[in-house]
Design an enzyme around this catalytic site. Structure first.
Site, short mmCIF file in Angstrom:
data_model
loop_
_atom_site.label_atom_id
_atom_site.label_comp_id
_atom_site.label_asym_id
_atom_site.label_seq_id
_atom_site.Cartn_x
_atom_site.Cartn_y
_atom_site.Cartn_z
N TYR A 23 18.91 29.20 7.00
CA TYR A 23 17.71 29.80 7.59
C TYR A 23 17.76 29.77 9.11
O TYR A 23 18.10 28.74 9.71
CB TYR A 23 16.46 29.04 7.14
CG TYR A 23 16.09 29.24 5.70
CD1 TYR A 23 15.76 30.50 5.20
CD2 TYR A 23 16.06 28.16 4.82
CE1 TYR A 23 15.41 30.67 3.86
CE2 TYR A 23 15.70 28.33 3.49
CZ TYR A 23 15.39 29.58 3.02
OH TYR A 23 15.04 29.75 1.72
N LYS A 55 0.84 -1.20 0.00
CA LYS A 55 0.00 0.00 0.00
C LYS A 55 0.88 1.26 0.00
O LYS A 55 2.09 1.17 0.27
CB LYS A 55 -0.91 -0.02 1.23
CG LYS A 55 -0.17 0.04 2.56
CD LYS A 55 -1.12 -0.21 3.73
CE LYS A 55 -0.38 -0.17 5.05
NZ LYS A 55 -1.23 -0.63 6.18
C1 LIG Z 1 -0.49 -1.68 6.78
C2 LIG Z 1 -1.05 -2.96 7.25
C3 LIG Z 1 -0.20 -4.05 7.49
C4 LIG Z 1 1.31 -3.95 7.43
O1 LIG Z 1 1.78 -3.35 8.60
P1 LIG Z 1 3.34 -3.19 8.90
O2 LIG Z 1 3.41 -2.73 10.30
O3 LIG Z 1 3.86 -2.18 7.93
O4 LIG Z 1 3.95 -4.52 8.68
C5 LIG Z 1 -0.79 -5.25 7.83
N1 LIG Z 1 -2.13 -5.37 7.95
C6 LIG Z 1 -2.96 -4.35 7.74
C7 LIG Z 1 -4.43 -4.54 7.90
C8 LIG Z 1 -2.46 -3.10 7.40
O5 LIG Z 1 -3.29 -2.07 7.22
#
Ligand SMILES: *Cc1c(COP(=O)(O)O)cnc(C)c1O
Length: 358
Positions: A254, A33
């Site tokens: 800055y 994702k």
């Molecule tokens: C994002 C997500 C994961 C992965 O989580 P990590 O901590 O990055 O391994 C797993 N299950 C769900 C439902 C998620 O939304």
């Protein structure tokens, strides 16, 4: 050409996937994702497709991007569909979908198709974000199992505090999950990255590693025998584009956040917060200068940042500066900059991604 780039090591990605799968002891859904946490979802999915049991995404837009790129492996919508109209696309593109809210249960029941839906039924075991309560979960399982358009389901839940190794909450969530699933048909899915690395005694048919695929340690700074086997996937690099000398008392950049207390040689690096480097990285944040440990000085600008070259006499114009990668790792860098290892690579912008091996 501007030298800012993110090198993405696809061999390291495959290595980390295999580690996750081994720790989980069953099948592993590679979570890609958010554009694979900034690493490029299509390239990462292609690199893993030959061995991944499937991919996890947050929404149908992300799934369709993978399908359009020719990825044919199973893809799970981990938050389910956002409106009932998406179910037609779920069927058309052969996707799997989570069902995590009562309205989604009703939408599936009302959806008629000759295809078979592959549903991951999600229990809220204590995260209290998405997921059905135990009663809703068991009722939904009974209702959906009886429908001709629903195939065998996967029973899933998500941990809220698996990165806290001294916290009892994960065990409580597991107990609630086991109780809610008692006697129900279906494979199970539990662990995210912190659970895989920190709670290797947990077992389910499917695990869902995200962050660890990219080589970052969600348990840092807690010691874990498994996290040290991870290989960082992204190396964020640029070069020194100008060098200047500051006399004692002269300010840099800055807000004059750095003022020279010795005669200081400053290297100006083509990398800024518009590339995703944290804007509020403090003076002394570790970097590598031509492979040698060095320090950031002065405030990070949109397009540039500055490093101390005083103790790097051989470094100069064209020197390669590594902002994160094998050293410093994003896990150690993030807390120093008031952010998280999840957020750093997700923030990547503008800097060109270069995939290795080519
Ligand atoms: C994002 C997500 C994961 C992965 O989580 P990590 O901590 O990055 O391994 C797993 N299950 C769900 C439902 C998620 O939304």
């Amino acid at each position: 050409m501007r030298p800012a780039r993110a090198l993405i090591d696809l061999d390291a990605l495959r290595h980390n996937y295999r580690l996750a799968r081994r720790l989980g002891g069953g099948k592993a859904l590679a979570v890609v994702k958010a554009d694979a946490y900034g690493h490029g979802a299509v390239a990462c999915a292609r690199a893993l497709e030959a061995e991944a049991d499937g991919f996890g995404v947050a929404c149908i837009e992300e799934a369709l991007e993978l399908r359009a790129a020719g990825i044919r492996a199973p893809i799970l919508l981990m938050e389910g569909f956002f409106d009932a109209a998406e179910l037609a696309l779920v069927v058309e593109h052969d996707l799997w979908t989570a069902v995590a809210s009562p309205w989604q249960v009703e939408a599936v029941a009302a959806f008629s198709t000759t295809a078979t839906l592959r549903i991951w039924l999600k229990l809220d075991s204590g995260m209290h974000r998405l997921g059905l309560s135990a009663d809703e979960f068991r009722a939904a399982h009974a209702q959906l199992s009886a429908l001709p358009q629903v195939g065998p389901m996967v029973l899933m839940t998500h941990f809220a505090r698996a990165d806290e190794l001294d916290c009892g909450r994960t065990a409580e969530q597991v107990a609630l999950f086991e109780q809610a699933c008692a006697g129900l048909a279906g494979e199970t899915s539990l662990c995210n990255s912190p659970a895989l690395l920190g709670w290797p005694q947990l077992h389910s048919d499917w695990v869902r590693p995200g962050l660890m695929l990219y080589g970052a340690d969600p348990l840092y700074p807690q010691a874990s025998p498994h996290a040290c086997q991870l290989r960082p996937v992204m190396t964020l690099q640029s070069q020194v584009i100008a060098v200047r000398e500051l006399a004692v008392g002269e300010p840099l950049g800055y807000g004059a956040r750095f003022v020279a207390t010795r005669s200081t040689r400053v290297g100006v690096v083509a990398m800024g917060y518009a590339d995703g480097y944290p804007q509020f990285a403090p003076n002394g944040t570790p970097v590598l200068i031509d492979g040698v440990p060095g320090e950031l000085i002065g405030r990070v600008s949109m397009d540039m940042l500055t490093v101390d070259l005083t103790d790097h006499p051989h470094a100069g114009h064209g020197s390669v500066v590594t902002l994160w990668g094998t050293a410093p790792t994003i896990s150690e860098l993030a807390p120093r900059c008031g952010t998280s290892a999840y957020r750093l690579p997700c923030s990547l912008k503008r800097a060109a991604r270069v995939y290795l091996p080519l």
